[in-house]
Design a protein around this motif. Structure first.
Motif, PDB file in Angstrom:
ATOM      1  N   ILE A  53       0.823  -1.209   0.000  1.00  0.00           N
ATOM      2  CA  ILE A  53       0.000   0.000   0.000  1.00  0.00           C
ATOM      3  C   ILE A  53       0.863   1.267   0.000  1.00  0.00           C
ATOM      4  CG2 ILE A  53      -1.917   1.189   1.143  1.00  0.00           C
ATOM      5  CD1 ILE A  53      -2.649  -1.499   2.427  1.00  0.00           C
ATOM      6  N   PRO A  54       1.322   1.698  -1.170  1.00  0.00           N
ATOM      7  CA  PRO A  54       1.965   3.006  -1.273  1.00  0.00           C
ATOM      8  C   PRO A  54       0.893   4.090  -1.400  1.00  0.00           C
ATOM      9  CG  PRO A  54       1.983   1.933  -3.404  1.00  0.00           C
ATOM     10  CD  PRO A  54       1.298   0.987  -2.451  1.00  0.00           C
ATOM     11  N   ARG A  55       1.263   5.322  -1.121  1.00  0.00           N
ATOM     12  CA  ARG A  55       0.348   6.449  -1.301  1.00  0.00           C
ATOM     13  C   ARG A  55       1.069   7.567  -2.038  1.00  0.00           C
ATOM     14  NH1 ARG A  55      -4.971   6.850  -0.936  1.00  0.00           N
ATOM     15  NH2 ARG A  55      -4.837   8.895   0.032  1.00  0.00           N
ATOM     16  N   LYS A  56       0.350   8.169  -2.944  1.00  0.00           N
ATOM     17  CA  LYS A  56       0.873   9.298  -3.716  1.00  0.00           C
ATOM     18  C   LYS A  56       1.065  10.509  -2.817  1.00  0.00           C
ATOM     19  CE  LYS A  56      -2.167  10.980  -6.546  1.00  0.00           C
ATOM     20  NZ  LYS A  56      -3.053  11.016  -7.719  1.00  0.00           N
ATOM     21  N   LEU A  57       2.132  11.270  -3.064  1.00  0.00           N
ATOM     22  CA  LEU A  57       2.324  12.571  -2.443  1.00  0.00           C
ATOM     23  C   LEU A  57       1.775  13.615  -3.399  1.00  0.00           C
ATOM     24  CD1 LEU A  57       6.036  12.152  -1.223  1.00  0.00           C
ATOM     25  CD2 LEU A  57       3.948  11.778   0.108  1.00  0.00           C
ATOM     26  N   GLY A  58       0.726  14.304  -2.982  1.00  0.00           N
ATOM     27  CA  GLY A  58       0.077  15.270  -3.863  1.00  0.00           C
ATOM     28  C   GLY A  58       0.770  16.617  -3.856  1.00  0.00           C
ATOM     29  N   ALA A  59       0.703  17.311  -4.974  1.00  0.00           N
ATOM     30  CA  ALA A  59       1.301  18.641  -5.090  1.00  0.00           C
ATOM     31  C   ALA A  59       0.476  19.664  -4.316  1.00  0.00           C
ATOM     32  CB  ALA A  59       1.377  19.040  -6.568  1.00  0.00           C
ATOM     33  N   PRO A  60       1.099  20.758  -3.878  1.00  0.00           N
ATOM     34  CA  PRO A  60       0.355  21.815  -3.179  1.00  0.00           C
ATOM     35  C   PRO A  60      -0.780  22.372  -4.058  1.00  0.00           C
ATOM     36  CG  PRO A  60       2.715  22.163  -2.966  1.00  0.00           C
ATOM     37  CD  PRO A  60       2.534  21.064  -3.960  1.00  0.00           C
ATOM     38  N   ILE A  67       3.866  14.367  -6.753  1.00  0.00           N
ATOM     39  CA  ILE A  67       5.251  14.834  -6.679  1.00  0.00           C
ATOM     40  C   ILE A  67       6.138  13.707  -6.154  1.00  0.00           C
ATOM     41  CG2 ILE A  67       4.627  17.256  -6.373  1.00  0.00           C
ATOM     42  CD1 ILE A  67       5.247  16.898  -3.358  1.00  0.00           C
ATOM     43  N   GLY A  68       5.512  12.560  -5.881  1.00  0.00           N
ATOM     44  CA  GLY A  68       6.225  11.395  -5.390  1.00  0.00           C
ATOM     45  C   GLY A  68       5.257  10.437  -4.732  1.00  0.00           C
ATOM     46  N   ALA A  69       5.791   9.537  -3.909  1.00  0.00           N
ATOM     47  CA  ALA A  69       4.948   8.567  -3.194  1.00  0.00           C
ATOM     48  C   ALA A  69       5.726   8.053  -1.999  1.00  0.00           C
ATOM     49  CB  ALA A  69       4.541   7.420  -4.112  1.00  0.00           C
ATOM     50  N   VAL A  70       4.996   7.417  -1.067  1.00  0.00           N
ATOM     51  CA  VAL A  70       5.613   6.944   0.163  1.00  0.00           C
ATOM     52  C   VAL A  70       5.001   5.607   0.574  1.00  0.00           C
ATOM     53  CG1 VAL A  70       3.991   8.135   1.705  1.00  0.00           C
ATOM     54  CG2 VAL A  70       6.345   7.708   2.485  1.00  0.00           C
ATOM     55  N   MET A  71       5.768   4.813   1.314  1.00  0.00           N
ATOM     56  CA  MET A  71       5.275   3.581   1.922  1.00  0.00           C
ATOM     57  C   MET A  71       5.116   3.794   3.426  1.00  0.00           C
ATOM     58  SD  MET A  71       4.703   1.031  -0.242  1.00  0.00           S
ATOM     59  CE  MET A  71       4.885  -0.461   0.741  1.00  0.00           C
ATOM     60  N   GLY A  72       4.493   2.838   4.099  1.00  0.00           N
ATOM     61  CA  GLY A  72       4.175   2.997   5.509  1.00  0.00           C
ATOM     62  C   GLY A  72       5.367   3.173   6.425  1.00  0.00           C
ATOM     63  N   ASP A  73       6.529   2.646   6.032  1.00  0.00           N
ATOM     64  CA  ASP A  73       7.722   2.778   6.875  1.00  0.00           C
ATOM     65  C   ASP A  73       8.536   4.018   6.526  1.00  0.00           C
ATOM     66  OD1 ASP A  73       8.782   2.038   4.429  1.00  0.00           O
ATOM     67  OD2 ASP A  73      10.253   0.644   5.270  1.00  0.00           O
ATOM     68  N   GLY A  74       8.013   4.840   5.602  1.00  0.00           N
ATOM     69  CA  GLY A  74       8.719   6.056   5.202  1.00  0.00           C
ATOM     70  C   GLY A  74       9.551   5.917   3.943  1.00  0.00           C
ATOM     71  N   THR A  75       9.695   4.702   3.426  1.00  0.00           N
ATOM     72  CA  THR A  75      10.383   4.526   2.135  1.00  0.00           C
ATOM     73  C   THR A  75       9.675   5.381   1.100  1.00  0.00           C
ATOM     74  OG1 THR A  75      10.991   2.249   2.656  1.00  0.00           O
ATOM     75  CG2 THR A  75      11.022   2.873   0.332  1.00  0.00           C
ATOM     76  N   ILE A  84      11.132  20.757  -8.180  1.00  0.00           N
ATOM     77  CA  ILE A  84      11.844  21.983  -8.560  1.00  0.00           C
ATOM     78  C   ILE A  84      10.960  22.868  -9.438  1.00  0.00           C
ATOM     79  CG2 ILE A  84      13.777  22.879  -9.929  1.00  0.00           C
ATOM     80  CD1 ILE A  84      15.362  20.371  -8.928  1.00  0.00           C
ATOM     81  N   ALA A  85      10.266  22.246 -10.404  1.00  0.00           N
ATOM     82  CA  ALA A  85       9.409  23.013 -11.314  1.00  0.00           C
ATOM     83  C   ALA A  85       8.289  23.742 -10.566  1.00  0.00           C
ATOM     84  CB  ALA A  85       8.814  22.093 -12.380  1.00  0.00           C
ATOM     85  N   LEU A  86       7.739  23.079  -9.544  1.00  0.00           N
ATOM     86  CA  LEU A  86       6.631  23.668  -8.781  1.00  0.00           C
ATOM     87  C   LEU A  86       7.105  24.443  -7.550  1.00  0.00           C
ATOM     88  CD1 LEU A  86       4.033  20.730  -8.838  1.00  0.00           C
ATOM     89  CD2 LEU A  86       4.164  22.714 -10.353  1.00  0.00           C
ATOM     90  N   LYS A  87       8.426  24.441  -7.317  1.00  0.00           N
ATOM     91  CA  LYS A  87       9.018  25.136  -6.156  1.00  0.00           C
ATOM     92  C   LYS A  87       8.399  24.658  -4.844  1.00  0.00           C
ATOM     93  CE  LYS A  87      10.109  29.196  -8.960  1.00  0.00           C
ATOM     94  NZ  LYS A  87       9.876  30.638  -9.200  1.00  0.00           N
ATOM     95  N   VAL A  88       8.279  23.340  -4.732  1.00  0.00           N
ATOM     96  CA  VAL A  88       7.697  22.744  -3.527  1.00  0.00           C
ATOM     97  C   VAL A  88       8.752  22.722  -2.428  1.00  0.00           C
ATOM     98  CG1 VAL A  88       6.563  20.724  -2.531  1.00  0.00           C
ATOM     99  CG2 VAL A  88       6.210  21.279  -4.945  1.00  0.00           C
TER     100      VAL A  88
END
Length: 212
Positions: A53-60, A67-75, A84-88
């Motif tokens: 179960i990964p989850r997407k990291l949504g843009a502001p 803008i990426g994704a994460v797993m439950g252990d922080g991977t 960089i393009a969105l200056k996040v």
């Protein structure tokens, strides 16, 4: 190439994977849609099934844009080009990770029996989804799987844009994609029926498999 529905895509993926499937293979599905295909692939190939179960990291301001994704252990996987393009800012990324890790914990409790260990080490792993766009969730899941020391990792999806396929090749031993169009807008456009998959559907699969 267009698939009738997820069952059709799962059957097509099974046929392609079949000749190269080894003993001691575990099929891992990404919910929600990916677990439907993974269940079909596991049945056709007489392999074990589990869920990641990964989850997407949504843009502001636009949570649909990854803008990426994460797993439950922080991977994680963070697309630095998009960031960089969105200056996040980094503090936003960390807050978004915390939010999604909490959501993963909720979904794990819903989809998988508490304290059930994963049996990944020393096995051939096939990571399945119903399609990828940016590839963020598949990449985060692949990085987490590799930490568990599998014998091999294959990423298998019915459809992915050509540029994403190249990114996936850096994360796995092999990548199986049935259609890799250059002109790609969304996964759903490659299915005649791409109805949402419910939590209940995922839970029913996991219950039937003795994993919930």
């Amino acid at each position: 190439m267009k698939f009738k529905n997820r069952a059709d895509a799962g059957n097509a993926l099974s046929e392609t994977l079949g000749p190269s499937t080894k003993n001691n293979t575990l099929i891992l599905g990404i919910p929600r849609g990916g677990i439907v295909l993974a269940d079909i692939v596991a049945a056709k190939l007489s392999a074990d099934l589990d869920i990641v179960i990964p989850r997407k990291l949504g843009a502001p301001g636009n949570e649909e844009l990854a803008i990426g994704a994460v797993m439950g252990d922080g991977t994680d996987y963070v697309n630095r080009y998009v960031v960089i393009a969105l200056k996040v800012k980094q503090d936003y990324i960390e807050r978004e990770k915390e939010k999604q890790v909490a959501e993963i914990a909720l979904r794990v409790s819903k989809y998988r029996r508490a304290n059930l260990p994963y049996k990944i080490r020393g096995r051939h792993i096939v990571l399945v989804d119903d399609g990828v766009a940016t590839g963020a969730t598949a990449i985060a899941a692949a990085r987490w799987i590799k930490k568990q020391e599998p014998l091999s990792l294959t990423i298998a999806v019915p459809v992915a844009p050509a540029q994403t396929v190249e990114a996936l090749r850096h994360e796995a031993d092999s990548v199986v994609v049935l259609a890799a169009p250059v002109d790609f807008a969304a996964v759903g456009e490659f299915y005649e029926d791409f109805a949402p998959v419910t939590d209940e559907h995922v839970m029913a699969i996991m219950l039937r498999r003795g994993l919930l």
